[in-house]
Structure formats: C-alpha cells, structure tokens
Design a protein around this motif. Sequence first.
Motif, short mmCIF file in Angstrom:
data_model
loop_
_atom_site.label_atom_id
_atom_site.label_comp_id
_atom_site.label_asym_id
_atom_site.label_seq_id
_atom_site.Cartn_x
_atom_site.Cartn_y
_atom_site.Cartn_z
N UNK A 123 57.06 36.54 44.13
CA UNK A 123 55.74 37.17 44.09
C UNK A 123 55.72 38.45 44.93
N UNK A 124 56.52 38.48 46.01
CA UNK A 124 56.62 39.70 46.81
C UNK A 124 57.17 40.84 45.96
N UNK A 125 58.12 40.50 45.07
CA UNK A 125 58.69 41.52 44.18
C UNK A 125 57.66 42.01 43.17
N UNK A 126 56.67 41.19 42.86
CA UNK A 126 55.62 41.62 41.94
C UNK A 126 54.55 42.45 42.66
N UNK A 127 54.25 42.08 43.90
CA UNK A 127 53.15 42.72 44.62
C UNK A 127 53.61 43.80 45.59
N UNK A 128 54.82 43.65 46.14
CA UNK A 128 55.31 44.58 47.15
C UNK A 128 54.77 44.29 48.54
N UNK A 129 54.02 43.20 48.69
CA UNK A 129 53.44 42.84 49.98
C UNK A 129 54.22 41.67 50.59
N UNK A 130 54.81 41.88 51.75
CA UNK A 130 55.68 40.89 52.39
C UNK A 130 54.91 40.05 53.40
N UNK A 131 54.41 38.90 52.95
CA UNK A 131 53.68 38.02 53.85
C UNK A 131 54.58 37.15 54.69
N UNK A 132 55.86 37.02 54.33
CA UNK A 132 56.78 36.17 55.08
C UNK A 132 57.00 36.71 56.49
N UNK A 133 56.84 38.00 56.66
CA UNK A 133 57.06 38.62 57.96
C UNK A 133 56.13 38.03 59.02
N UNK A 134 54.98 37.51 58.59
CA UNK A 134 54.04 36.90 59.53
C UNK A 134 54.49 35.51 59.96
N UNK A 135 55.22 34.81 59.07
CA UNK A 135 55.75 33.47 59.38
C UNK A 135 57.24 33.48 59.05
N UNK A 136 58.07 34.14 59.85
CA UNK A 136 59.48 34.35 59.49
C UNK A 136 60.31 33.08 59.35
N UNK A 137 59.91 32.01 60.05
CA UNK A 137 60.70 30.78 60.00
C UNK A 137 60.70 30.18 58.59
N UNK A 138 59.69 30.47 57.79
CA UNK A 138 59.61 29.95 56.43
C UNK A 138 60.78 30.42 55.59
N UNK A 139 61.24 31.63 55.84
CA UNK A 139 62.34 32.19 55.05
C UNK A 139 63.63 31.41 55.21
N UNK A 140 63.77 30.65 56.30
CA UNK A 140 64.99 29.89 56.55
C UNK A 140 65.11 28.65 55.68
N UNK A 141 64.02 28.24 55.04
CA UNK A 141 64.05 27.02 54.23
C UNK A 141 65.05 27.14 53.09
N UNK A 142 65.13 28.33 52.48
CA UNK A 142 66.03 28.51 51.34
C UNK A 142 67.50 28.39 51.75
N UNK A 143 67.98 29.10 52.78
CA UNK A 143 69.38 28.90 53.18
C UNK A 143 69.66 27.50 53.71
N UNK A 144 68.68 26.85 54.34
CA UNK A 144 68.89 25.48 54.81
C UNK A 144 69.11 24.55 53.63
N UNK A 145 68.30 24.71 52.56
CA UNK A 145 68.52 23.92 51.34
C UNK A 145 69.93 24.15 50.81
#
Length: 285
Positions: A123-145
């Motif tokens: 969705x970030x690629x569709x909107x261009x708005x990066x909300x993950x930067x506010x909660x950076x730990x969420x991004x680690x879920x994908x590499x952990x999986x």
Amino acid sequence: MKLKKIIFPAIVLTAVGAIIKLCDTFFNVNGTGFIFSSDVCNITLAVCFILLYAVGFILSLTDRKKEFSAAPSKNFLCGVFGFIASVSLIGGGVVKLITLHDASLVESILSIAAGFVLLYEACISFTGSNGIKKVPVVALIVPIWCCFRFITLFTEYTQRSLKAVEMFDIIEVAFLIMFLFYQSMFFAGINNKLAIRKSTVYGTVFIMLSLIVSADLFIKMATGTQTVTNIDTQIVSPTITNIITICGDIALACYAFFFLAEILSAADRSIPESLFPILSKMSSR
C-alpha cells in the motif's frame, strides 16, 4: 551510482544459470541426458550466483563514500506484486494453520502476520506515504517470518541425505532474509544509505535464484519428477502449500525488482553534482 550497473551482469548470469539448470531438469532428469551432468549444471548455477554476489559487493563498495538517499514513493507495479506476494503469504499461512502438516503453529501465525505487513508495504507503493517509519519494529516481522521458513526448510533437508537433494531453494531463502532485513531498515528510516546498498546486493541475487528455482520446481511438479530417487520429492510434490509458496516467491522476486529499480533511480538522482563539472561548465562560458 555504480550499483545501478548490476542490472547487466544480473541479466547475463541469470540467463546462463536458468538455461543450464532448466536443461538439466529437462534432459538429465526427464530425458536421455544433457551434454553436461547434473553436478556440472549445479556447479555452474552456483558459480553464477556467487559471481553476481561478488559483482554486487564490489559495486556496493565503490558507492560507500557517495552521498545519496531515497524514500518510499509511488510505484504501481511494485505495489501490485507486493499485493500478490502478501496474499500468497496469508493464504499459505492459513492453509498451514488448518492442516499443521507442513509447518509449525508459530510459522503459520508469522506467515499470516508477515503477509499483512507486506500488504501494508504494498500500500505504501500505491500511496507513497510511509507509515512504518512511526512503528519501525513492525517491519521486522517479515524477515523474522523468513528466518522461520529457513529453519523449517533446513530441518526438512537434514532428514534426508544432503547429497541426494538440491539446496538452491535454501540459498534463495537465505538471500531473501537479508533482502527483507535491509528493506525493513529502509522502511524504518534506519541508515538509509546502507539499506539501499545492501538490499540491492542481496535482493538482486534473490531475484536471480527465485526465478530459476521457481521455474525449475514448477517443471519438476508438472513432469512428475517426484518419482525420481535423486530429487527431493517433498519439495517438488504438487501440493497446495508448495504451489502457493512458489507463486509467492515469484511475486516476491518481481516485487523486489521494481522496489530496487525505484530506490536505485531515486538514489542516483539524489547524488549531488561534483564540483569539478560545475567549474568546467562555468569556465566554458
């Protein structure tokens, strides 16, 4: 930036590796024999991805002192393939959660969670708005999986003779882990320059291996090579889980390609023009 030049060796080495690996499957496994043995074909593919990694590593070193940056922006194709990959992760996790045959409960739940995170990244690629930067730990879920996927796959291999199976899918997942880790750094806004360089190096090798391995496994499933004793029958069996996984890997490879193309282009545009060309232009007037 020099790292943009990785596309040319990537195309050549991917083509060479794909041709020789798929010919090995068609002729050595399903036919009367190829001009090269399976061992030679596998060694050639290994040399191809090692060379690609070495080229990427060298190009990355040449760019380490340059000042550049990039931020998430609108990228329709990246968003489309990210959406497909996220659906495959969620769907595969649900199937595994129901059957609990091919994966543990933890991996199933992580697959679903990673799918939703990847969906948000799409969705970030569709909107261009990066909300993950506010909660950076969420991004680690994908590499952990992906780490859990690697452990599960490696555990399956240890239950058989390592000489009787091909391990390129394990290597593929290893590079995927590294790509997803540095991509998570990019979305989290941590060390942007390093994230761009490393995600490009690992992501390019992952794309190469993912496309070759996925095509190879699809051919083996379609041609029924799971009956051949020197092939990993569990991985090439045409189960719903395996089909979803392979389709998801192809979508992830396409997603990685358009993601890297976008950030490399943005990073290259951000490099300030050196002082020498500016002075040359002024003196020529």
